[in-house]
Motif scaffolding. Sequence first.
Motif, PDB file in Angstrom:
ATOM      1  N   UNK A  25       0.746  -1.529   0.214  1.00 34.00           N
ATOM      2  CA  UNK A  25      -0.522   0.014  -0.034  1.00 34.00           C
ATOM      3  C   UNK A  25       1.150   1.370  -0.120  1.00 34.00           C
ATOM      4  N   UNK A  26       0.776   1.846  -0.810  1.00 33.37           N
ATOM      5  CA  UNK A  26       1.712   3.355  -1.523  1.00 33.37           C
ATOM      6  C   UNK A  26       3.024   2.962  -1.936  1.00 33.37           C
ATOM      7  N   UNK A  27       3.644   4.020  -2.047  1.00 38.52           N
ATOM      8  CA  UNK A  27       5.044   3.189  -3.156  1.00 38.52           C
ATOM      9  C   UNK A  27       6.129   3.382  -1.529  1.00 38.52           C
ATOM     10  N   UNK A  28       7.722   2.795  -2.146  1.00 40.18           N
ATOM     11  CA  UNK A  28       8.213   2.878  -1.125  1.00 40.18           C
ATOM     12  C   UNK A  28       9.237   4.084  -0.754  1.00 40.18           C
ATOM     13  N   UNK A  29       8.222   5.376  -1.123  1.00 40.30           N
ATOM     14  CA  UNK A  29       9.013   7.068  -0.477  1.00 40.30           C
ATOM     15  C   UNK A  29       7.795   7.347   0.536  1.00 40.30           C
ATOM     16  N   UNK A  30       6.834   6.334  -0.149  1.00 40.39           N
ATOM     17  CA  UNK A  30       5.592   6.774   0.711  1.00 40.39           C
ATOM     18  C   UNK A  30       4.416   5.992   1.404  1.00 40.39           C
ATOM     19  N   UNK A  31       5.290   4.557   1.930  1.00 38.43           N
ATOM     20  CA  UNK A  31       4.251   3.524   1.992  1.00 38.43           C
ATOM     21  C   UNK A  31       2.874   4.195   2.718  1.00 38.43           C
ATOM     22  N   UNK A  32       1.830   3.727   2.407  1.00 33.88           N
ATOM     23  CA  UNK A  32       0.511   4.833   2.503  1.00 33.88           C
ATOM     24  C   UNK A  32      -0.004   3.074   3.994  1.00 33.88           C
ATOM     25  N   UNK A  33       0.677   2.092   4.886  1.00 32.58           N
ATOM     26  CA  UNK A  33       0.233   1.619   6.412  1.00 32.58           C
ATOM     27  C   UNK A  33       1.410   1.099   6.947  1.00 32.58           C
ATOM     28  N   UNK A  34       2.036   0.742   8.091  1.00 33.81           N
ATOM     29  CA  UNK A  34       2.482   0.609   8.984  1.00 33.81           C
ATOM     30  C   UNK A  34       3.231  -0.701   8.411  1.00 33.81           C
ATOM     31  N   UNK A  35       2.357  -1.544   8.309  1.00 33.23           N
ATOM     32  CA  UNK A  35       2.713  -3.022   7.650  1.00 33.23           C
ATOM     33  C   UNK A  35       4.199  -2.900   6.813  1.00 33.23           C
ATOM     34  N   UNK A  36       3.248  -2.297   5.243  1.00 32.63           N
ATOM     35  CA  UNK A  36       3.733  -1.979   3.951  1.00 32.63           C
ATOM     36  C   UNK A  36       5.196  -0.831   4.109  1.00 32.63           C
ATOM     37  N   UNK A  37       5.452  -0.053   5.439  1.00 33.38           N
ATOM     38  CA  UNK A  37       6.814   0.572   5.469  1.00 33.38           C
ATOM     39  C   UNK A  37       8.094  -0.213   6.324  1.00 33.38           C
ATOM     40  N   UNK A  38       7.356  -1.067   7.077  1.00 33.22           N
ATOM     41  CA  UNK A  38       7.600  -2.043   7.571  1.00 33.22           C
ATOM     42  C   UNK A  38       8.674  -3.425   7.120  1.00 33.22           C
ATOM     43  N   UNK A  39       7.767  -3.528   6.269  1.00 31.92           N
ATOM     44  CA  UNK A  39       8.083  -3.943   4.910  1.00 31.92           C
ATOM     45  C   UNK A  39       9.514  -4.031   3.891  1.00 31.92           C
ATOM     46  N   UNK A  40       9.171  -2.855   3.584  1.00 37.75           N
ATOM     47  CA  UNK A  40      10.209  -1.836   3.028  1.00 37.75           C
ATOM     48  C   UNK A  40      11.541  -1.207   3.912  1.00 37.75           C
ATOM     49  N   UNK A  41      11.056  -1.299   5.188  1.00 37.71           N
ATOM     50  CA  UNK A  41      12.866  -1.170   6.282  1.00 37.71           C
ATOM     51  C   UNK A  41      13.090  -2.621   5.838  1.00 37.71           C
ATOM     52  N   UNK A  42      12.932  -3.277   6.048  1.00 39.29           N
ATOM     53  CA  UNK A  42      13.394  -4.698   6.287  1.00 39.29           C
ATOM     54  C   UNK A  42      14.459  -5.096   4.946  1.00 39.29           C
ATOM     55  N   UNK A  43      13.791  -4.472   3.418  1.00 43.10           N
ATOM     56  CA  UNK A  43      14.408  -4.781   2.440  1.00 43.10           C
ATOM     57  C   UNK A  43      15.772  -4.157   2.423  1.00 43.10           C
ATOM     58  N   UNK A  44      15.462  -2.987   2.937  1.00 41.02           N
ATOM     59  CA  UNK A  44      17.159  -1.879   3.152  1.00 41.02           C
ATOM     60  C   UNK A  44      17.835  -2.808   3.896  1.00 41.02           C
ATOM     61  N   UNK A  45      17.055  -2.463   4.589  1.00 39.26           N
ATOM     62  CA  UNK A  45      18.585  -4.139   5.837  1.00 39.26           C
ATOM     63  C   UNK A  45      18.600  -4.846   4.969  1.00 39.26           C
ATOM     64  N   UNK A  46      18.621  -5.711   4.222  1.00 37.10           N
ATOM     65  CA  UNK A  46      19.125  -6.674   4.056  1.00 37.10           C
ATOM     66  C   UNK A  46      19.734  -6.194   2.572  1.00 37.10           C
TER      67      UNK A  46
END
Length: 106
Positions: free
Chosen positions: A22-43
């Motif tokens: 939900x949303x984009x990598x730069x502007x996630x529209x939900x907390x779960x999507x934001x967390x998914x992007x953060x995890x992928x950034x970490x790896x």
Amino acid sequence: MSDVQARITALLNEHPVVLFMKGTALFPQCGFSSRAIAILEHVGVEPFTVDVLQDPEIRSGIKEYSDWPTVPQLYIKGEFVGGSDIMMEMYEAGELQALVADAGLA
């Protein structure tokens, strides 16, 4: 195969890492999507993202495609990995990093 299923398959064949969110990598529209992007950034992986809020057919179609009821959904090399909770569990156990490395994406 329906048109939306064919579109999803084409996206998965074209990109090694796809995150339906939900949303984009730069502007996630939900907390779960934001967390998914953060995890992928970490790896160290930059996914191709699909904003399901912009495409209602994809939003419902991806749930049927994976037989998984929620978004976000991560695919690596065309294989369904899971949602943000599974991604977090795999990350904490080191399994996501290994999966990314085994796929030649690290």
